[in-house]
Design an enzyme around this catalytic site. Sequence first.
Site, PDB file in Angstrom:
ATOM      1  N   ASP A 157       8.940   3.048   1.752  1.00  0.00           N
ATOM      2  CA  ASP A 157       7.740   3.689   2.260  1.00  0.00           C
ATOM      3  C   ASP A 157       7.701   3.437   3.767  1.00  0.00           C
ATOM      4  O   ASP A 157       7.301   2.361   4.213  1.00  0.00           O
ATOM      5  CB  ASP A 157       6.508   3.113   1.554  1.00  0.00           C
ATOM      6  CG  ASP A 157       5.203   3.753   2.035  1.00  0.00           C
ATOM      7  OD1 ASP A 157       5.208   4.358   3.123  1.00  0.00           O
ATOM      8  OD2 ASP A 157       4.190   3.621   1.328  1.00  0.00           O
ATOM      9  N   PHE A 164       0.854  -1.186   0.000  1.00  0.00           N
ATOM     10  CA  PHE A 164       0.000   0.000   0.000  1.00  0.00           C
ATOM     11  C   PHE A 164       0.887   1.231   0.000  1.00  0.00           C
ATOM     12  O   PHE A 164       1.731   1.404   0.876  1.00  0.00           O
ATOM     13  CB  PHE A 164      -0.938   0.040   1.210  1.00  0.00           C
ATOM     14  CG  PHE A 164      -1.883   1.212   1.159  1.00  0.00           C
ATOM     15  CD1 PHE A 164      -3.045   1.145   0.411  1.00  0.00           C
ATOM     16  CD2 PHE A 164      -1.584   2.395   1.810  1.00  0.00           C
ATOM     17  CE1 PHE A 164      -3.909   2.237   0.325  1.00  0.00           C
ATOM     18  CE2 PHE A 164      -2.441   3.493   1.736  1.00  0.00           C
ATOM     19  CZ  PHE A 164      -3.610   3.406   0.994  1.00  0.00           C
ATOM     20  N   LYS A 193       2.414  10.025   8.483  1.00  0.00           N
ATOM     21  CA  LYS A 193       1.645   9.702   9.696  1.00  0.00           C
ATOM     22  C   LYS A 193       2.150  10.277  11.027  1.00  0.00           C
ATOM     23  O   LYS A 193       1.583  11.226  11.527  1.00  0.00           O
ATOM     24  CB  LYS A 193       1.470   8.183   9.783  1.00  0.00           C
ATOM     25  CG  LYS A 193       0.624   7.659   8.615  1.00  0.00           C
ATOM     26  CD  LYS A 193       0.047   6.292   8.871  1.00  0.00           C
ATOM     27  CE  LYS A 193      -1.104   5.992   7.927  1.00  0.00           C
ATOM     28  NZ  LYS A 193      -0.747   5.434   6.635  1.00  0.00           N
TER      29      LYS A 193
HETATM   30  C1  LIG Z   1      -0.994   5.697   5.234  1.00  0.00           C
HETATM   31  C2  LIG Z   1      -0.045   5.182   4.234  1.00  0.00           C
HETATM   32  C3  LIG Z   1       0.106   5.787   2.976  1.00  0.00           C
HETATM   33  C4  LIG Z   1      -0.735   6.955   2.537  1.00  0.00           C
HETATM   34  O1  LIG Z   1      -0.583   8.057   3.365  1.00  0.00           O
HETATM   35  P1  LIG Z   1      -1.724   9.201   3.389  1.00  0.00           P
HETATM   36  O2  LIG Z   1      -1.219  10.177   4.410  1.00  0.00           O
HETATM   37  O3  LIG Z   1      -3.001   8.536   3.767  1.00  0.00           O
HETATM   38  O4  LIG Z   1      -1.794   9.796   2.056  1.00  0.00           O
HETATM   39  C5  LIG Z   1       1.056   5.269   2.122  1.00  0.00           C
HETATM   40  N1  LIG Z   1       1.824   4.222   2.470  1.00  0.00           N
HETATM   41  C6  LIG Z   1       1.709   3.620   3.675  1.00  0.00           C
HETATM   42  C7  LIG Z   1       2.598   2.467   4.023  1.00  0.00           C
HETATM   43  C8  LIG Z   1       0.757   4.066   4.593  1.00  0.00           C
HETATM   44  O5  LIG Z   1       0.627   3.446   5.769  1.00  0.00           O
END
Ligand SMILES: *Cc1c(COP(=O)(O)O)cnc(C)c1O
Length: 410
Positions: free
Chosen positions: A232, A148, A261
């Site tokens: 990420d 994701f 986050k």
């Molecule tokens: C939450 C998340 C995203 C997206 O971040 P947003 O602030 O919702 O745009 C992308 N990658 C990972 C691993 C995430 O946990």
Amino acid sequence: MTDTVAPTPPWLDRYRASMMGTVTTPLALLVRGEGCHVWDADGTRYLDFLAGIAVNALGHAHPALVAAVSSQIATLAHVSNYFATPPQVELAERLRRITGAGDDGRVFLCNSGTEAIEVAFKLARLNGAGLNRAGGERPRILSLQRSFHGRTMGALSLTGQPALQEPFAPLVPGVEHIDSTIEALEAAMGPDVAALFLEPIKGEAGVVDLPEGYLKRARELTTEHGALLILDEIQTGIGRTGSWFAFQQFGIVPDAIALAKGIAGGVPIGALVTFGAASGLLQAGHHGSTFGGNPLAAAAGNAVLGEIESAGLVENAARRGAELRSLIAGIGHPLVAEVRGRGLLIGIGLSSPVAKELSAAALAHGLIVNAPNEHSIRIAPPLIVGDAELAEFRTLFIQALEATALEATA
Ligand SMILES: *Cc1c(COP(=O)(O)O)cnc(C)c1O
């Protein structure tokens, strides 16, 4: 558990009539938070072991964050990118330091995780535009199945979930999703690859660890072929896994990490941090953001990162994470099949597909956890958790497990 169907509360009717229906039905109307607890409009208190999905690192309404944001908004909330501000520069320096990117590191500040991934996508394309050693180009970008990376078109193209992608095809071309095995990576890597995108732990997939040795091999192969290794760390970063960043536990240095986050404790912010030569790829005019790194969000980031450092919350995440892991395993409930993840990013693998029922039972008992899929419970409590919160979690989680097991056999 729900023999009587409760009438739809008025707030939910208003929500449905006015909010676009892009998410599942909200579970409660939350009005207030303090420390590791939140309260709904009826005054019911919940122990928050999700923390806005790994966002509220300091819990709710932390005095250091409240003071920093209040004072900054009363001083200077926003300017354009034609000007610099002290909080912005301080945050960039801080991120360079805690990531270990150091003097060669550079920071791009934006407003969310998906935006940080978009900048990283551009970084990959810029690396792809350069010729590889054989004089050929690099059109391919690799990412993992079940990953994701966000939901804007570039980030969605990287996200390895066909169900999320299909309604929006055609996607950004060039991305290939590979199996999360070292063999699949070795087979896919080549001189035509611009970048490899990885989550050190797949949070949205249910807190799923990469195979042993994967990140080390990924670093070797990307270096060998001149591809960027882009991590990420939007969910795993900012102390969550028991080190400032998850990659620091694997003995590697990436080319870039995407963050968001936890950085500012709930004030919207995102960042891309580059290491070494990757810091020279993006040039003037290549990217921008009106709000990104404005003094308000940057001050919030400095307050949160400063408090994590001074209160030793990275160490607390490692210690409390280990305690939680053994606490969960020690309950010895037959529904709990395995405990995954690192630090305070924990996935509980269930022996039957009842995660939605279990998280609903937890909520009914005053505990917020999350079910990213039917076999997994995810918990990501604030980094400030202590003995009292762990004990409360244990009591409530056992009640939820028992209620779920009862319902399953009823
Ligand atoms: C939450 C998340 C995203 C997206 O971040 P947003 O602030 O919702 O745009 C992308 N990658 C990972 C691993 C995430 O946990």
